[in-house]
Design a protein around this motif. Structure first.
Motif, PDB file in Angstrom:
ATOM      1  N   LYS A  55     -90.309 -32.565 -35.752  1.00 14.83           N
ATOM      2  CA  LYS A  55     -88.899 -32.918 -35.940  1.00 14.83           C
ATOM      3  C   LYS A  55     -88.428 -32.554 -37.343  1.00 14.83           C
ATOM      4  N   LEU A  56     -89.351 -32.711 -38.316  1.00 18.39           N
ATOM      5  CA  LEU A  56     -88.987 -32.487 -39.701  1.00 18.39           C
ATOM      6  C   LEU A  56     -88.779 -31.002 -39.996  1.00 18.39           C
ATOM      7  N   PHE A  57     -89.662 -30.139 -39.471  1.00 14.24           N
ATOM      8  CA  PHE A  57     -89.620 -28.712 -39.814  1.00 14.24           C
ATOM      9  C   PHE A  57     -88.981 -27.849 -38.730  1.00 14.24           C
ATOM     10  N   GLY A  58     -88.835 -28.385 -37.525  1.00  8.33           N
ATOM     11  CA  GLY A  58     -88.195 -27.613 -36.465  1.00  8.33           C
ATOM     12  C   GLY A  58     -89.158 -26.730 -35.699  1.00  8.33           C
ATOM     13  N   TYR A  59     -90.421 -26.688 -36.113  1.00  8.52           N
ATOM     14  CA  TYR A  59     -91.435 -25.921 -35.379  1.00  8.52           C
ATOM     15  C   TYR A  59     -92.162 -26.848 -34.415  1.00  8.52           C
ATOM     16  N   THR A  60     -92.623 -26.305 -33.307  1.00  4.93           N
ATOM     17  CA  THR A  60     -93.511 -27.079 -32.439  1.00  4.93           C
ATOM     18  C   THR A  60     -94.908 -27.050 -33.044  1.00  4.93           C
ATOM     19  N   VAL A  61     -95.770 -27.968 -32.594  1.00  4.19           N
ATOM     20  CA  VAL A  61     -97.151 -28.003 -33.083  1.00  4.19           C
ATOM     21  C   VAL A  61     -97.838 -26.680 -32.785  1.00  4.19           C
ATOM     22  N   ALA A  62     -97.580 -26.128 -31.600  1.00  7.27           N
ATOM     23  CA  ALA A  62     -98.212 -24.860 -31.207  1.00  7.27           C
ATOM     24  C   ALA A  62     -97.791 -23.733 -32.146  1.00  7.27           C
ATOM     25  N   GLU A  63     -96.530 -23.781 -32.648  1.00  9.82           N
ATOM     26  CA  GLU A  63     -96.050 -22.734 -33.560  1.00  9.82           C
ATOM     27  C   GLU A  63     -96.659 -22.885 -34.947  1.00  9.82           C
ATOM     28  N   MET A  64     -97.068 -24.099 -35.306  1.00  7.83           N
ATOM     29  CA  MET A  64     -97.622 -24.320 -36.647  1.00  7.83           C
ATOM     30  C   MET A  64     -99.132 -24.120 -36.687  1.00  7.83           C
ATOM     31  N   VAL A  65     -99.854 -24.598 -35.696  1.00  6.66           N
ATOM     32  CA  VAL A  65    -101.319 -24.538 -35.689  1.00  6.66           C
ATOM     33  C   VAL A  65    -101.766 -23.076 -35.702  1.00  6.66           C
ATOM     34  N   GLY A  66    -102.735 -22.786 -36.605  1.00  2.00           N
ATOM     35  CA  GLY A  66    -103.273 -21.435 -36.698  1.00  2.00           C
ATOM     36  C   GLY A  66    -102.536 -20.568 -37.699  1.00  2.00           C
ATOM     37  N   ARG A  67    -101.434 -21.059 -38.289  1.00  3.57           N
ATOM     38  CA  ARG A  67    -100.681 -20.275 -39.269  1.00  3.57           C
ATOM     39  C   ARG A  67    -100.794 -20.927 -40.636  1.00  3.57           C
ATOM     40  N   ASN A  68    -100.584 -20.139 -41.658  1.00  8.34           N
ATOM     41  CA  ASN A  68    -100.683 -20.636 -43.027  1.00  8.34           C
ATOM     42  C   ASN A  68     -99.581 -21.657 -43.271  1.00  8.34           C
ATOM     43  N   VAL A  69     -99.958 -22.746 -43.922  1.00 12.87           N
ATOM     44  CA  VAL A  69     -99.005 -23.831 -44.157  1.00 12.87           C
ATOM     45  C   VAL A  69     -97.865 -23.396 -45.082  1.00 12.87           C
ATOM     46  N   SER A  70     -98.030 -22.243 -45.766  1.00 12.80           N
ATOM     47  CA  SER A  70     -96.961 -21.762 -46.648  1.00 12.80           C
ATOM     48  C   SER A  70     -95.687 -21.434 -45.872  1.00 12.80           C
ATOM     49  N   MET A  71     -95.803 -21.291 -44.559  1.00 10.75           N
ATOM     50  CA  MET A  71     -94.615 -21.031 -43.737  1.00 10.75           C
ATOM     51  C   MET A  71     -93.613 -22.182 -43.832  1.00 10.75           C
ATOM     52  N   LEU A  72     -94.101 -23.366 -44.250  1.00  6.63           N
ATOM     53  CA  LEU A  72     -93.244 -24.551 -44.329  1.00  6.63           C
ATOM     54  C   LEU A  72     -92.695 -24.749 -45.739  1.00  6.63           C
ATOM     55  N   MET A  73     -92.855 -23.703 -46.590  1.00  7.83           N
ATOM     56  CA  MET A  73     -92.407 -23.818 -47.976  1.00  7.83           C
ATOM     57  C   MET A  73     -91.398 -22.714 -48.270  1.00  7.83           C
ATOM     58  N   PRO A  74     -90.369 -23.023 -49.046  1.00  6.04           N
ATOM     59  CA  PRO A  74     -89.442 -21.965 -49.472  1.00  6.04           C
ATOM     60  C   PRO A  74     -90.026 -21.211 -50.653  1.00  6.04           C
ATOM     61  N   SER A  75     -89.426 -20.053 -50.944  1.00  4.57           N
ATOM     62  CA  SER A  75     -89.837 -19.325 -52.152  1.00  4.57           C
ATOM     63  C   SER A  75     -89.405 -20.134 -53.376  1.00  4.57           C
ATOM     64  N   PRO A  76     -90.168 -20.111 -54.522  1.00  8.51           N
ATOM     65  CA  PRO A  76     -91.369 -19.283 -54.741  1.00  8.51           C
ATOM     66  C   PRO A  76     -92.668 -20.000 -54.378  1.00  8.51           C
ATOM     67  N   TYR A  77     -92.528 -21.233 -53.846  1.00  8.27           N
ATOM     68  CA  TYR A  77     -93.740 -22.014 -53.552  1.00  8.27           C
ATOM     69  C   TYR A  77     -94.589 -21.336 -52.476  1.00  8.27           C
ATOM     70  N   ARG A  78     -93.920 -20.669 -51.543  1.00  7.00           N
ATOM     71  CA  ARG A  78     -94.650 -20.015 -50.445  1.00  7.00           C
ATOM     72  C   ARG A  78     -95.635 -18.995 -50.998  1.00  7.00           C
ATOM     73  N   GLU A  79     -95.167 -18.162 -51.952  1.00  8.50           N
ATOM     74  CA  GLU A  79     -96.013 -17.099 -52.481  1.00  8.50           C
ATOM     75  C   GLU A  79     -97.107 -17.661 -53.402  1.00  8.50           C
ATOM     76  N   GLU A  80     -96.872 -18.859 -54.009  1.00  4.52           N
ATOM     77  CA  GLU A  80     -97.825 -19.402 -54.979  1.00  4.52           C
ATOM     78  C   GLU A  80     -98.867 -20.326 -54.352  1.00  4.52           C
ATOM     79  N   HIS A  81     -98.665 -20.734 -53.085  1.00  7.18           N
ATOM     80  CA  HIS A  81     -99.501 -21.779 -52.489  1.00  7.18           C
ATOM     81  C   HIS A  81    -100.958 -21.371 -52.377  1.00  7.18           C
ATOM     82  N   ASP A  82    -101.207 -20.171 -51.884  1.00  9.55           N
ATOM     83  CA  ASP A  82    -102.606 -19.762 -51.675  1.00  9.55           C
ATOM     84  C   ASP A  82    -103.363 -19.715 -52.997  1.00  9.55           C
ATOM     85  N   GLY A  83    -102.650 -19.363 -54.074  1.00 10.38           N
ATOM     86  CA  GLY A  83    -103.296 -19.362 -55.399  1.00 10.38           C
ATOM     87  C   GLY A  83    -103.667 -20.766 -55.833  1.00 10.38           C
TER      88      GLY A  83
END
Length: 741
Positions: A55-83
């Motif tokens: 409900k918070l992010f608008g994605y279903t669980v199936a759309e989130m599972v298996g993908r990098n959590v940075s998808m739930l972050m805006p720039s520039p946090y998305r690009e910096e998260h893995d570091g």
């Protein structure tokens, strides 16, 4: 799962079953949590998420599972998260894990939102998982922003806001607007109570006023009173009191509006309303005072003259539209509303239905202020009809064949204020050029002093005037202008304008001159006919006597020569009588199609005896497509013969007569132009002006009627004969004949 919630042993229950229960309990807790819960591995890949995260992010669980959590972050946090993750796993450098802080989240639709993120770490053997708890701060930040804005608004509001203690009545808070208005400092206000600035109340009276709020009998008190400033001046205020709590103690909040200007404006509006009602009632035009809140309309008595309805029959807004516009009421009502919205300068034209059933056209103007309107209604039915009549008259004046001029007689110099199109054509001046000039323009570009003086005198004496004068147009050509002037008087008899009419009477004047000449010629003809009749008998008797004398003088040659000269003189005298009689006689044409070239060649041949022994050539230059015209060949031959005889008489040896024949569109008429050019000495300007006058000749012999007769013949054919431009190369005579009769 037991690592998340701790182990708990239930007597008589198997450990594995207990672990399963714990896992189910934990799953139920996580899935029912209000905050979003997301679990990721060391690579940042989402392994699990609860419904709140969906409900918070608008994605279903199936759309989130298996993908990098940075998808739930805006720039520039998305690009910096893995570091960040790599640094933590390698060096243990914490940014959020085990700490928690405010971050930005990114929804599926691309929008971002504030959130509080707390991350916990759990080791499972050699692996680690991270669980993030996401709390949406959107509502909290909105409330905080609203509170901040509200505080700023309250502080900066021009309205006065006071908070005072419920027990001591001393002021606890006074906003900037209140301080500015009452003139006290914040420190001074902290020692005062409402009674100190409200001179109409004593302390006891004020506590009695507050009693309903204190006891809970009323939640709000609203009243008008007077505030007194530090400098002693007073002003009217509207007070709104409520009970509140301020810094954990009972207090009252007072919102104050300075209504001094409002009360003054209200009094002014009341006075204006009275004046407007009075004006509406006494206006000479139909007018109404409209109360939009109540829907009431108050017309003056003039409305009956326009609509047939008495003012008492049109007292409600809806009723006015229904009665005056019938089936079109809704349409007109919509027009009226649009008109008021646009605040147009032009009046609204409407067709109303009078009480007697007749239709009238009115102009409506509405002026709205506050919740009232003033209507002005003018019946323009008669004006429209008059304007239509004026437009028709103006078109008639513009289309008139005579030039018409109107001048302002009230201004010195009587400047022109109107000319029609015919005036522009006749004078050569455009309407723009004519405006502001004097009436002397009627006499052309260079009028003679007599005409100018007559015109001035007529205008100065304010009398009718008629005069015919030869004018010169601006572009050069002259014409005979018949001028008529008449003064225009107002109802009080004063001359306000001058109307002048100018007419080109050149054709009429020429026709009159031709008629006069014809009458003169007819008189001459009658006289010459009688004279010729009587003279013919005398000449015949003289001729008989000469014949008899010749018989007696057969043996006397010298005497016979004298009788022969006398006979020739008698023949010349007879021929002159015939020329005069022919000039005066009416010309009756016998038209038939005739080849002009054949005709002039035949005429030239007939003049061979006059050319005998002379070096004289006839040269032709023909470009006309047709030389056949409907003419009286005998009469035209007479014209050609006269022109050729004049050329033969004027030219010395060697002589040459050039005939040039071209097609011509003469004022829309298909015509043929024949130019006769000799190589003689030519004709001077003085003689050229007299060539076509009767009895004018430059020769030693002749009556001087040849060219005058030629002109009458050509005029009778509807053509024209004229001299070419003066030239030392010889004289040129031009004949123009229409192809058809």
């Amino acid at each position: 799962m037991s690592k998340f919630i701790g182990k708990r042993t239930v007597p008589g229950q198997d450990v594995s079953e207990q672990n399963m229960d714990d896992a189910a309990r934990l799953r139920a807790v996580l899935y029912s949590a209000v905050d979003g819960v997301i679990t990721i591995n060391e690579q940042g890949i989402v392994e699990a998420a609860n419904p709140a995260a969906e409900k918070l992010f608008g994605y279903t669980v199936a759309e989130m599972v298996g993908r990098n959590v940075s998808m739930l972050m805006p720039s520039p946090y998305r690009e910096e998260h893995d570091g960040y993750m790599a640094n933590y796993c390698r060096m243990g450098e914490r940014k959020i894990i085990g700490i928690g802080r405010e971050v930005k989240g990114r929804r599926k639709d691309g929008s971002s939102f504030p959130a509080y993120l707390a991350v916990s770490e759990v080791r499972l053997g050699h692996h680690r998982i991270f669980t993030g708890f996401v709390h949406d701060l959107t509502d909290l930040r909105r409330v905080e922003e609203q509170a901040t804005q509200l505080g700023r608004i309250l502080e900066e509001s021009l309205n006065e806001i006071f908070i005072f203690d419920a027990e001591t009545l001393r002021f606890l808070l006074v906003n900037r607007g209140a301080l500015a208005n009452v003139g006290y400092s914040d420190e001074e206000m902290s020692r005062l109570t409402p009674v100190d600035i409200e001179p109409e109340f004593t302390l006891a009276q004020f506590r009695i006023l507050l009693a309903p709020l204190t006891t809970g009998g009323r939640s709000v008190l609203q009243f008008e009173t007077v505030h007194q400033r530090r400098d002693g001046t007073r002003y009217n205020v509207d007070v709104r009191l409520q009970k509140t709590e301020w810094e954990q103690r009972e207090a009252f909040v007072a919102t104050i509006i300075d209504v001094t200007a409002h009360k003054r404006a209200k009094a002014e509006l009341a006075r204006r309303d009275v004046e407007l009602e009075f004006m509406v009632e006494h206006l000479p035009a139909a007018a109404a005072y409209v109360d939009l809140n109540e829907g009431n309309v108050r017309f003056n008595q003039v409305i009956k003259e326009i609509t047939g309805y008495a003012a008492s029959e049109l007292t409600e807004l809806d009723e006015c539209f229904t009665r005056l516009f019938g089936e079109q009421a809704a349409v007109v009502r919509a027009q009226y509303e649009d008109y008021q919205k646009t605040a147009a300068d032009e009046p609204l034209r409407l067709q109303i239905c009078r009480k007697d059933g007749a239709d009238s056209v009115v102009e409506f103007r509405g002026y709205r202020y506050d919740d009232h309107e003033i209507w002005l209604i003018n019946d323009v039915t008669t004006r429209d009809r008059q304007e239509t009549e004026l437009r028709i008259r103006e078109r008639a004046i513009q289309e008139a064949n005579e030039g018409i001029l109107i001048a302002d007689a009230t201004i010195e110099g009587h400047p022109i204020i109107f000319v029609n199109r015919a005036f522009e054509v006749l004078s050569g001046y455009s309407a723009e050029e004519s405006m502001g000039l004097g009436c002397e323009l009627l006499c052309g570009t260079d009028p003679d002093e007599e005409s100018r003086e007559k015109l001035r005198t007529a205008i100065a004496n304010q009398e009718d005037f008629r005069w015919t004068v030869q004018c010169v147009r601006k572009d050069g050509p002259a014409f005979w202008n018949e001028i008529s002037i008449a003064p225009v008087r107002s109802a009080d008899g004063n001359v306000t304008h001058i109307v002048a009419v100018m007419e080109d009477v050149s054709d009429r004047r020429q026709a009159q001159q031709m008629l006069l000449q014809s009458e003169r010629l007819a008189a001459i003809g009658q006289m010459v006919t009688g004279l010729a009749h009587e003279s013919r008998n005398a000449l015949q008797r003289a001729q008989a006597c000469l014949d008899m004398l010749s018989l007696d003088l057969e043996d006397q040659p010298e005497q016979l020569e004298l009788t022969e000269k006398t006979r020739r003189a008698l023949q010349d005298l007879y021929r002159h009588y015939e020329e005069v009689r022919n000039y005066a006689a009416p010309i009756n044409l016998q038209r038939r199609p005739t080849d002009l070239a054949k005709l002039w060649r035949s005429t030239w041949t007939n003049l061979e005896e006059f050319r005998y022994g002379r070096d004289f050539q006839l040269v032709e230059s023909i470009t006309a497509s047709t030389l056949v015209c409907s003419i009286d060949d005998h009469r035209i031959e007479q014209v050609f013969r006269n022109i050729m005889e004049n050329a033969l008489a004027a030219c010395s040896k060697p002589g040459c007569l050039t005939i040039t024949c071209t097609a011509l569109d003469d004022a829309g008429c298909d015509s043929v132009r024949i130019a006769f050019q000799d190589n003689g000495p030519g004709i001077d300007a003085e003689a050229a002006a007299m060539v076509f006058q009767p009895f004018f000749t430059t020769k030693q012999k002749g009556t001087g009627l040849g060219m005058a007769i030629a002109k009458r013949i050509i005029d009778a054919h509807g053509g024209r004969i004229e001299l070419g431009a003066p030239s030392p190369a010889g004289a040129e005579v031009v004949v123009v004949l229409p192809v058809n009769s």
